[in-house]
Motif scaffolding. Sequence first.
Motif, PDB file in Angstrom:
ATOM      1  N   LEU A  68       5.544   8.368   8.250  1.00  0.00           N
ATOM      2  CA  LEU A  68       5.172   7.456   9.330  1.00  0.00           C
ATOM      3  C   LEU A  68       3.973   7.999  10.097  1.00  0.00           C
ATOM      4  N   ASP A  69       3.939   9.311  10.329  1.00  0.00           N
ATOM      5  CA  ASP A  69       2.779   9.909  10.993  1.00  0.00           C
ATOM      6  C   ASP A  69       1.510   9.624  10.193  1.00  0.00           C
ATOM      7  N   GLU A  70       1.613   9.715   8.881  1.00  0.00           N
ATOM      8  CA  GLU A  70       0.460   9.449   8.017  1.00  0.00           C
ATOM      9  C   GLU A  70       0.067   7.972   8.086  1.00  0.00           C
ATOM     10  N   LEU A  71       1.051   7.076   8.106  1.00  0.00           N
ATOM     11  CA  LEU A  71       0.758   5.648   8.232  1.00  0.00           C
ATOM     12  C   LEU A  71       0.021   5.369   9.527  1.00  0.00           C
ATOM     13  N   ASN A  72       0.509   5.937  10.633  1.00  0.00           N
ATOM     14  CA  ASN A  72      -0.129   5.698  11.928  1.00  0.00           C
ATOM     15  C   ASN A  72      -1.547   6.243  11.966  1.00  0.00           C
ATOM     16  N   ALA A  73      -1.769   7.373  11.298  1.00  0.00           N
ATOM     17  CA  ALA A  73      -3.094   8.003  11.315  1.00  0.00           C
ATOM     18  C   ALA A  73      -4.092   7.261  10.423  1.00  0.00           C
ATOM     19  N   ARG A  74      -3.631   6.815   9.283  1.00  0.00           N
ATOM     20  CA  ARG A  74      -4.551   6.272   8.277  1.00  0.00           C
ATOM     21  C   ARG A  74      -4.573   4.746   8.220  1.00  0.00           C
ATOM     22  N   GLN A  75      -3.554   4.110   8.769  1.00  0.00           N
ATOM     23  CA  GLN A  75      -3.489   2.649   8.713  1.00  0.00           C
ATOM     24  C   GLN A  75      -3.000   2.129  10.053  1.00  0.00           C
ATOM     25  N   PRO A  76      -3.841   2.231  11.077  1.00  0.00           N
ATOM     26  CA  PRO A  76      -3.410   1.767  12.406  1.00  0.00           C
ATOM     27  C   PRO A  76      -3.180   0.261  12.413  1.00  0.00           C
ATOM     28  N   GLN A  77      -2.409  -0.177  13.403  1.00  0.00           N
ATOM     29  CA  GLN A  77      -2.144  -1.608  13.544  1.00  0.00           C
ATOM     30  C   GLN A  77      -3.426  -2.370  13.864  1.00  0.00           C
ATOM     31  N   PRO A  78      -3.470  -3.653  13.510  1.00  0.00           N
ATOM     32  CA  PRO A  78      -4.548  -4.507  14.007  1.00  0.00           C
ATOM     33  C   PRO A  78      -4.551  -4.497  15.535  1.00  0.00           C
ATOM     34  N   GLU A  79      -5.702  -4.774  16.121  1.00  0.00           N
ATOM     35  CA  GLU A  79      -5.851  -4.615  17.575  1.00  0.00           C
ATOM     36  C   GLU A  79      -4.825  -5.435  18.364  1.00  0.00           C
ATOM     37  N   THR A  80      -4.630  -6.699  17.995  1.00  0.00           N
ATOM     38  CA  THR A  80      -3.679  -7.534  18.743  1.00  0.00           C
ATOM     39  C   THR A  80      -2.276  -6.944  18.682  1.00  0.00           C
ATOM     40  N   ALA A  81      -1.870  -6.505  17.490  1.00  0.00           N
ATOM     41  CA  ALA A  81      -0.528  -5.924  17.337  1.00  0.00           C
ATOM     42  C   ALA A  81      -0.391  -4.646  18.134  1.00  0.00           C
ATOM     43  N   ALA A  82      -1.449  -3.844  18.169  1.00  0.00           N
ATOM     44  CA  ALA A  82      -1.392  -2.580  18.909  1.00  0.00           C
ATOM     45  C   ALA A  82      -1.349  -2.818  20.413  1.00  0.00           C
ATOM     46  N   VAL A  83      -2.178  -3.725  20.895  1.00  0.00           N
ATOM     47  CA  VAL A  83      -2.236  -3.997  22.332  1.00  0.00           C
ATOM     48  C   VAL A  83      -0.901  -4.520  22.835  1.00  0.00           C
ATOM     49  N   HIS A  84      -0.261  -5.380  22.038  1.00  0.00           N
ATOM     50  CA  HIS A  84       0.999  -6.011  22.468  1.00  0.00           C
ATOM     51  C   HIS A  84       2.220  -5.298  21.899  1.00  0.00           C
ATOM     52  N   GLY A  96       0.814  -1.213   0.000  1.00  0.00           N
ATOM     53  CA  GLY A  96       0.000   0.000   0.000  1.00  0.00           C
ATOM     54  C   GLY A  96       0.849   1.263   0.000  1.00  0.00           C
ATOM     55  N   ALA A  97       0.178   2.364  -0.325  1.00  0.00           N
ATOM     56  CA  ALA A  97       0.870   3.641  -0.521  1.00  0.00           C
ATOM     57  C   ALA A  97       1.501   4.171   0.762  1.00  0.00           C
ATOM     58  N   HIS A  98       0.844   3.960   1.909  1.00  0.00           N
ATOM     59  CA  HIS A  98       1.353   4.549   3.158  1.00  0.00           C
ATOM     60  C   HIS A  98       2.618   3.841   3.632  1.00  0.00           C
ATOM     61  N   GLU A  99       2.647   2.518   3.588  1.00  0.00           N
ATOM     62  CA  GLU A  99       3.857   1.789   3.964  1.00  0.00           C
ATOM     63  C   GLU A  99       4.983   2.100   2.969  1.00  0.00           C
ATOM     64  N   LEU A 100       4.642   2.178   1.692  1.00  0.00           N
ATOM     65  CA  LEU A 100       5.647   2.486   0.675  1.00  0.00           C
ATOM     66  C   LEU A 100       6.259   3.859   0.911  1.00  0.00           C
ATOM     67  N   ALA A 101       5.445   4.823   1.313  1.00  0.00           N
ATOM     68  CA  ALA A 101       5.957   6.179   1.555  1.00  0.00           C
ATOM     69  C   ALA A 101       6.965   6.209   2.692  1.00  0.00           C
ATOM     70  N   VAL A 102       6.750   5.390   3.726  1.00  0.00           N
ATOM     71  CA  VAL A 102       7.712   5.327   4.837  1.00  0.00           C
ATOM     72  C   VAL A 102       9.029   4.740   4.344  1.00  0.00           C
TER      73      VAL A 102
END
Length: 361
Positions: free
Chosen positions: A238-254, A77-83
Amino acid sequence: MHAWQAVERGHEVVQIEREAEARGASLRNFGQIWVSGRAGGEELDTALRARELWEEIGGRVPGLGFRANGSLTPVRGAHELAVAEAAVARADAAARGHKLLTPAEARALNPALRGAFDAALYCERDAAVEPRTAQLALRAELLKSPNYTFLPGREVREVVGAAAVRDDHGDVHRADAVVLATGAWLGGLVRELAGPDLPVRRVRLQMMQTDPLGEPLPTSVADADSFRYYPAYASPALDELNARQPQPETAAVHRMQLLMVQRADGGLTIGDTHEYEHPFAFDTVEEPYEHLAGVVESLLGRPLPRVRHRWAGVYAQCTDPSRVVHRQRVADGVWLVTGPGGRGMTCSPAIAETTANELGW
């Protein structure tokens, strides 16, 4: 590594180990010499110097299993590619060996990556060793020197004078310098000497290892969640990735990322999670393992081999993320060196070299 530096410089060394063999974070890691994600400046310089030292020592000690395997971080995707593009545009990208590859170029380096992705960030300077056996190999080499003595199953309990300590067998060891490389052990004598405000915290992680993959995995592999964890990737992208494509819940919690390295026997070491709040859990939980298995299978395009080991580990990390390690004179002739965090395996040779230089060994 402190013992290695001292013996190399012609000193007599007594290494005291609390357990019969080390069983802490130095074994419970990926065995990665991970240059790619290090913060620019001192941290990157330390990692690059450590990478040189690892290769040099690995040439003398084949049992380390040193290999200059590099790493690939596939992106989608575009957001990961931009990072990834921002990482390649950094002024220090060439020092890291960063390149952005097409899927075909990435698979030419690592044919095991049969899953779908749009590009891959390559880091030529990343490398690996075998974490379960590296200390054994180093110690076997050190024991060839008459200047090296290894005393396992002993714990230093007390500083009894200038550069002198007493262990729990009642024996006193006198020297010109004492280095306490205590890992995640931050209580007891460490608290006594450094005080209650030691700027170091403990971090817990979960990892796993599989049966042999049945084919080579020529590079280390990360996923784009590693962008969220390593400081080299901080950028507006990276700020844009975090804002527009957050981690899945399990990945975020852990607080997860994927890192994966193939071991000498063909198995895969896979992780990891990050837990910062005390008290730590005493058990491992399955959701992170299930998440990691799904990520790995999507990149390999095949089922994951059977998981044969699961474990938790704890390491010490400086609370100031700009500091590579906490190095403090805690008594006359006694220095505490701790808190490298997730950089410990990567940076340990250079951390020890810096200690040796600063102490004038």
